[in-house]
Design a protein around this motif. Structure first.
Motif, short mmCIF file in Angstrom:
data_model
loop_
_atom_site.label_atom_id
_atom_site.label_comp_id
_atom_site.label_asym_id
_atom_site.label_seq_id
_atom_site.Cartn_x
_atom_site.Cartn_y
_atom_site.Cartn_z
N SER A 132 0.88 -1.17 0.00
CA SER A 132 0.00 0.00 0.00
C SER A 132 0.91 1.22 0.00
N PHE A 133 0.68 2.11 -0.94
CA PHE A 133 1.54 3.28 -1.11
C PHE A 133 0.75 4.55 -0.77
N THR A 134 1.51 5.59 -0.44
CA THR A 134 0.86 6.88 -0.16
C THR A 134 1.46 7.95 -1.05
N SER A 135 0.64 8.51 -1.92
CA SER A 135 1.06 9.67 -2.69
C SER A 135 1.17 10.86 -1.73
N ALA A 136 2.33 11.54 -1.73
CA ALA A 136 2.50 12.69 -0.83
C ALA A 136 1.45 13.77 -1.14
N LYS A 137 1.05 13.87 -2.41
CA LYS A 137 0.02 14.87 -2.79
C LYS A 137 -1.33 14.50 -2.16
N LEU A 138 -1.68 13.21 -2.27
CA LEU A 138 -2.95 12.77 -1.69
C LEU A 138 -2.92 12.94 -0.17
N HIS A 139 -1.77 12.64 0.44
CA HIS A 139 -1.64 12.79 1.89
C HIS A 139 -1.84 14.25 2.30
N ALA A 140 -1.30 15.16 1.49
CA ALA A 140 -1.47 16.60 1.79
C ALA A 140 -2.95 16.98 1.71
N GLN A 141 -3.63 16.47 0.69
CA GLN A 141 -5.07 16.76 0.59
C GLN A 141 -5.80 16.18 1.80
N PHE A 142 -5.33 15.00 2.21
CA PHE A 142 -5.98 14.34 3.36
C PHE A 142 -5.84 15.19 4.62
N VAL A 143 -4.62 15.67 4.89
CA VAL A 143 -4.43 16.39 6.17
C VAL A 143 -5.19 17.71 6.18
N ALA A 150 -11.39 6.36 7.44
CA ALA A 150 -11.53 7.71 6.87
C ALA A 150 -12.73 7.77 5.92
N ARG A 151 -12.92 6.71 5.16
CA ARG A 151 -14.04 6.70 4.20
C ARG A 151 -15.37 6.79 4.93
N ARG A 152 -15.46 6.13 6.07
CA ARG A 152 -16.71 6.19 6.84
C ARG A 152 -17.02 7.63 7.25
N LEU A 153 -15.96 8.43 7.44
CA LEU A 153 -16.17 9.83 7.83
C LEU A 153 -16.36 10.74 6.63
N GLY A 154 -16.32 10.19 5.42
CA GLY A 154 -16.61 11.01 4.25
C GLY A 154 -15.42 11.31 3.35
N TRP A 155 -14.22 10.76 3.69
CA TRP A 155 -13.05 10.99 2.83
C TRP A 155 -13.22 10.20 1.53
N THR A 156 -13.08 10.88 0.39
CA THR A 156 -13.28 10.19 -0.89
C THR A 156 -12.00 10.21 -1.74
N GLY A 157 -10.91 10.77 -1.20
CA GLY A 157 -9.68 10.89 -1.98
C GLY A 157 -9.14 9.54 -2.40
N TYR A 158 -8.48 9.53 -3.56
CA TYR A 158 -7.95 8.29 -4.11
C TYR A 158 -6.82 8.67 -5.05
N ALA A 159 -5.79 7.85 -5.14
CA ALA A 159 -4.75 8.07 -6.16
C ALA A 159 -4.36 6.72 -6.74
N ASP A 160 -4.16 6.69 -8.03
CA ASP A 160 -3.63 5.49 -8.67
C ASP A 160 -2.12 5.49 -8.43
#
Ligand SMILES: NC(=O)c1ccc[n+]([C@@H]2O[C@H](COP(=O)([O-])OP(=O)(O)OC[C@H]3O[C@@H](n4cnc5c(N)ncnc54)[C@H](OP(=O)(O)O)[C@@H]3O)[C@@H](O)[C@H]2O)c1
Length: 403
Positions: free
Chosen positions: A222-233, A371-381
């Motif tokens: 499982s990988f984490t895009s730093a861009k997606l992580h920034a959107q997440f925080v 996070a998805r249960r709380l409404g987070w919908t972010g995703y990265a390929d």
């Protein structure tokens, strides 16, 4: 309009948080980016301040005078030789930083502290963990477990929150894994090192031989895009229900190197040899991980007692050794000269880290359900994330332009 303080502003995760906030000056008019070095120009709503987080709280309080933020993003990290030193240094940096904000009175104005940690939370550096990893999994605190600085950092947040005179902020903690992002001269950089491995393999006229574990090639990561992580925080900072919660943050796709490796080869015009997992390779290495992999803490509960062997890091080509070979160094120098690349990029690449990440012989599946249960919908390929970072690295003259 909220203001922000970001520590670790030049790091692989912190830099991207600064960029994310920097893109939204209307929403985030004041962003304080803190680190020892300054590596690039900041967007107009970002002010860079020098700070040494290893200084005493009193000295830091002087440096931080008049600096306030509603949201504090703590993404600083210093890598040491042992886990005890990591515990000491990274714990002290957070504790002294919060103490400095408290001394200045600015902690009272903070609404939320967002601490960036990672999936070492689940002991992924010690061996196989239960899959999928979920935030409620028990901490690895048994007598035979090494110190884990993430646990200390999370405890520090909780202790500070209860202290008198520190205001009424809450916290969010994130657990990213195998981060794909851009940074120069940092401690753990997957994209830069794997990109350089491909580029030098090509320069040497070689195929793209998988250097990691034969088993891991077809296992899941499982990988984490730093861009997606920034959107997440940024989302988690403002989501009321996220307060006092820890969250896994990974891309949300199912990925494996069996899928990514041929794409890497295609991007750089290389072949994946059909016998790459069976051919003899001269520079192999095998390292045993912890006596008891993390999942063994749950073996009775899961009904798998006696079934889980010790995990290993098995490199078919040991990348530390590979990076030191005269012909490899020579190949890099020729390539760097020919393409006008940053000469020290190869030396700064994190070969030990890449060898570890590719050499593990177990799955790492990280759940995003909380996070998805709380409404987070972010995703990265994940391939798109890697490919985007390779583009950035090419622009920065760290990787050669693909042909
Ligand atoms: N990278 C990964 O693949 C990965 C994966 C999972 C989890 N994580 C976790 O994510 C967190 C952040 O790590 P990262 O990988 O983003 O770190 P990083 O890229 O190595 O960046 C570290 C940041 O901390 C700053 N820093 C270090 N020492 C400092 C000091 N004494 N005073 C002030 N600033 C200091 C550095 O800036 P200066 O040097 O300019 O001061 C830099 O901005 C860590 O907990 C790490 O374990 C990382």
């Amino acid at each position: 309009m909220p203001s922000a303080i970001v520590t670790g502003a030049t790091g692989i995760l912190g830099r991207q948080i600064v960029h994310e906030l920097g893109k939204r000056p209307q929403q985030w008019p004041t962003v304080h980016a803190l680190s020892r070095s300054k590596k690039e120009e900041c967007p107009q709503n970002v002010v860079h301040n020098h700070i040494d987080l290893t200084a005493s709280a009193d000295n830091m309080a002087k440096d931080l005078q008049n600096l306030e933020g509603d949201y504090v993003f703590f993404a600083a990290y210093l890598q040491k030789e042992t886990e005890q030193e990591n515990w000491d240094v990274n714990g002290d940096m957070l504790e002294n930083f919060l103490t400095a904000l408290q001394k200045n009175g600015s902690l009272k104005k903070v609404k939320r502290v967002i601490l960036i940690t990672g999936c070492k939370q689940y002991g992924v550096h010690l061996g196989a963990a239960k899959n999928p990893m979920v935030e409620s999994d028990p901490w690895l605190t048994g007598a035979d477990r090494p110190p884990n600085f993430y646990y200390r950092q999370q405890d520090i947040l909780k202790q500070f929150q209860g202290k008198e005179g520190t205001g009424s902020w809450d916290w969010v903690v994130t657990y990213p894994n195998d981060v794909i992002g851009y940074a120069e001269g940092n401690f753990m950089n997957l994209a830069t090192s794997v990109g350089l491995y491909a580029a030098v393999s090509k320069e040497l006229g070689n195929e793209l031989v998988w250097p990691g574990s034969e088993e891991f090639y077809t296992k899941f990561d499982s990988f984490t895009s730093a861009k997606l992580h920034a959107q997440f925080v940024v989302w988690a900072a403002l989501e009321p229900r996220a307060g006092n919660q820890a969250f896994n943050v990974v891309n949300g796709d199912a990925e494996s190197w069996q899928n990514l490796w041929p794409k890497m080869a295609e991007r750089y015009g290389l072949q994946v040899p059909s016998d790459q997992l069976t051919r003899d390779t001269p520079d192999k290495s095998v390292m045993d991980l912890a006596e008891r992999p993390p999942i063994q803490d749950l073996e009775d509960h899961l009904g798998i007692k006696g079934k889980i062997p010790k995990s290993k890091v098995e490199q078919r080509i040991d990348l530390m050794k590979w990076s030191q070979k005269p012909e490899v160094k020579d190949g890099w120098q020729k390539l760097a000269y020919k393409e006008g690349l940053q000469e020290d990029a190869f030396e700064k690449a994190t070969w030990g880290f890449l060898g570890f990440v590719l050499g593990r012989n177990y799955d790492l599946v990280v759940s995003m359900s909380k996070a998805r249960r709380l409404g987070w919908t972010g995703y990265a390929d994940t391939w798109d994330s890697l490919s985007d970072v390779f583009d950035e690295l090419e622009k920065a003259k760290i990787l050669p332009k693909r042909t």
